[in-house]
Design an enzyme around this catalytic site. Structure first.
Site, PDB file in Angstrom:
ATOM      1  N   CYS A   1      17.911  63.865   6.604  1.00  0.00           N
ATOM      2  CA  CYS A   1      17.811  65.556   7.337  1.00  0.00           C
ATOM      3  C   CYS A   1      18.606  65.794   8.136  1.00  0.00           C
ATOM      4  O   CYS A   1      20.145  65.567   8.438  1.00  0.00           O
ATOM      5  CB  CYS A   1      16.397  66.237   7.039  1.00  0.00           C
ATOM      6  SG  CYS A   1      16.597  68.310   6.361  1.00  0.00           S
TER       7      CYS A   1
ATOM      8  N   HIS B   1      13.380  63.235   2.590  1.00  0.00           N
ATOM      9  CA  HIS B   1      12.551  62.443   2.846  1.00  0.00           C
ATOM     10  C   HIS B   1      11.422  61.195   3.108  1.00  0.00           C
ATOM     11  O   HIS B   1      10.675  61.589   2.546  1.00  0.00           O
ATOM     12  CB  HIS B   1      11.480  63.846   3.771  1.00  0.00           C
ATOM     13  CG  HIS B   1      12.515  64.280   4.834  1.00  0.00           C
ATOM     14  ND1 HIS B   1      12.176  64.458   5.922  1.00  0.00           N
ATOM     15  CD2 HIS B   1      12.477  65.653   4.680  1.00  0.00           C
ATOM     16  CE1 HIS B   1      12.592  65.562   6.300  1.00  0.00           C
ATOM     17  NE2 HIS B   1      13.180  66.896   6.174  1.00  0.00           N
TER      18      HIS B   1
ATOM     19  N   GLU C   1       9.754  59.284   4.958  1.00  0.00           N
ATOM     20  CA  GLU C   1       8.774  59.518   5.534  1.00  0.00           C
ATOM     21  C   GLU C   1       7.364  59.979   5.423  1.00  0.00           C
ATOM     22  O   GLU C   1       6.770  60.289   5.491  1.00  0.00           O
ATOM     23  CB  GLU C   1       9.190  59.791   7.550  1.00  0.00           C
ATOM     24  CG  GLU C   1       9.315  61.055   7.000  1.00  0.00           C
ATOM     25  CD  GLU C   1      10.700  62.140   7.227  1.00  0.00           C
ATOM     26  OE1 GLU C   1      11.168  61.278   6.584  1.00  0.00           O
ATOM     27  OE2 GLU C   1      10.991  62.938   7.134  1.00  0.00           O
TER      28      GLU C   1
END
Lengths: 224, 77
Positions: free
Chosen positions: A87, A195, A197
């Site tokens: 990002c 994302h 994560e």
């Protein structure tokens, strides 16, 4: 494994990144402030997290790309150390010219925040070896400036060289050729808007992101 | 010394902001607007010793992203 997460002023996914790496790698990452001029020694993996470094002033990632620590990151990237930018991290890598192209305001001007279906276009990178080519995975997106732009010649080159790693299955932000993630020509720097994560634990609603970190770890273990 | 730097999107780069503003102008009843492109004006107050060359370097390294933008330094040779 020796890993690091870089924090810029305005990073807000650095803790999520830290938790993801700790969880998958089984060791505590170094937290590195962007004003540092040296990185911890012998890093195996560096992550640039999401957020809004410098409030996205001027252009997303533009100021962070000139932070003192970036000189070190460029050097490590040149040495072949895997670097992941997610990002805002992707925006920083593009602004730092570690990756080609630029990330512009989403074509419909709206912030997009949802699960995105991605097609794995290249499963031969050290970030994606745990996926299969053509596989559809789900990773959340949350961004305002994810509209990937590069000129046609660059796009052709990226596609021809297998450097488009992830593509959106559905139009998401106006990205040229629905590009969601690309690698550098050495294959060790990945920038992606989604994302990973945020898809580490079943409680997140999916664990496809975990497989990306696991791929990096396994590639490191194989070359150790 | 005041310096003005104009940063504009390169031709061919889609400008979603410009398009939205164009749409709004149409909606407000302003006819005859063919296109809207939005750029950025950066005003710098610099010492007289700062050369145009240095300003160019500032543009290349930070003020503009030459992948998508052009820049023009007002009054530069």
């Amino acid at each position: 494994m020796n890993t690091a997460v870089i924090t810029f002023p305005g990073s807000n996914c650095d803790r999520d990144m830290l938790v993801a790496i700790r969880d998958v790698f089984g060791s505590e990452p170094h937290q590195v402030w962007h004003r540092e001029t040296v990185l911890p020694e012998k890093l195996d993996f560096i992550a640039l997290p999401g957020g809004f470094s410098y409030g996205d002033y001027l252009r997303a990632g533009a100021m962070a790309a000139n932070s003192p620590i970036m000189r070190e990151i460029l050097r490590e990237a040149e040495r072949g150390v895997p670097v992941l930018g997610v990002c805002n991290g992707f925006q920083v890598l593009a602004e730092a010219r570690l990756l080609p192209g630029a990330l512009m305001r989403n074509a419909n001007q709206r912030f997009v925040c949802r699960d995105a279906a991605l097609r794995v276009e290249n499963a031969d990178t050290r970030f994606t070896a745990g996926f299969s080519k053509g596989e559809t995975i789900t990773i959340p997106v949350a961004h305002h400036d994810g509209n990937y732009f590069a000129d046609e010649a660059t796009l052709d080159r990226l596609e021809g060289d297998g450097r488009v790693v992830f593509r959106y299955l559905h139009a998401t932000n106006g990205s040229r050729r629905d590009i969601a993630g690309i690698v550098n020509d050495g294959g060790n720097v990945l920038g992606m808007m989604p994302h990973p994560e945020r898809a580490i634990d079943a409680a997140h609603g999916g664990t496809d992101g975990r497989r990306l970190f696991a791929s990096v770890m396994e590639s490191l273990a194989a070359t150790a | 010394m005041k310096k003005r730097i104009f940063v504009t999107l390169k031709p061919g780069v889609l400008d979603p902001q410009g398009r939205a503003v164009h749409h709004a102008l149409d909606g407000m009843g302003f006819d005859g607007v063919n296109d809207v492109r939005i750029g950025r004006l950066i005003e710098l107050d610099v010492a007289d010793t700062v050369t145009d060359e240095a300003l160019g370097e500032m543009c290349e390294k930070l003020l503009a992203n030459t992948v998508i933008e052009n820049y023009r330094i007002e009054g530069a040779e």
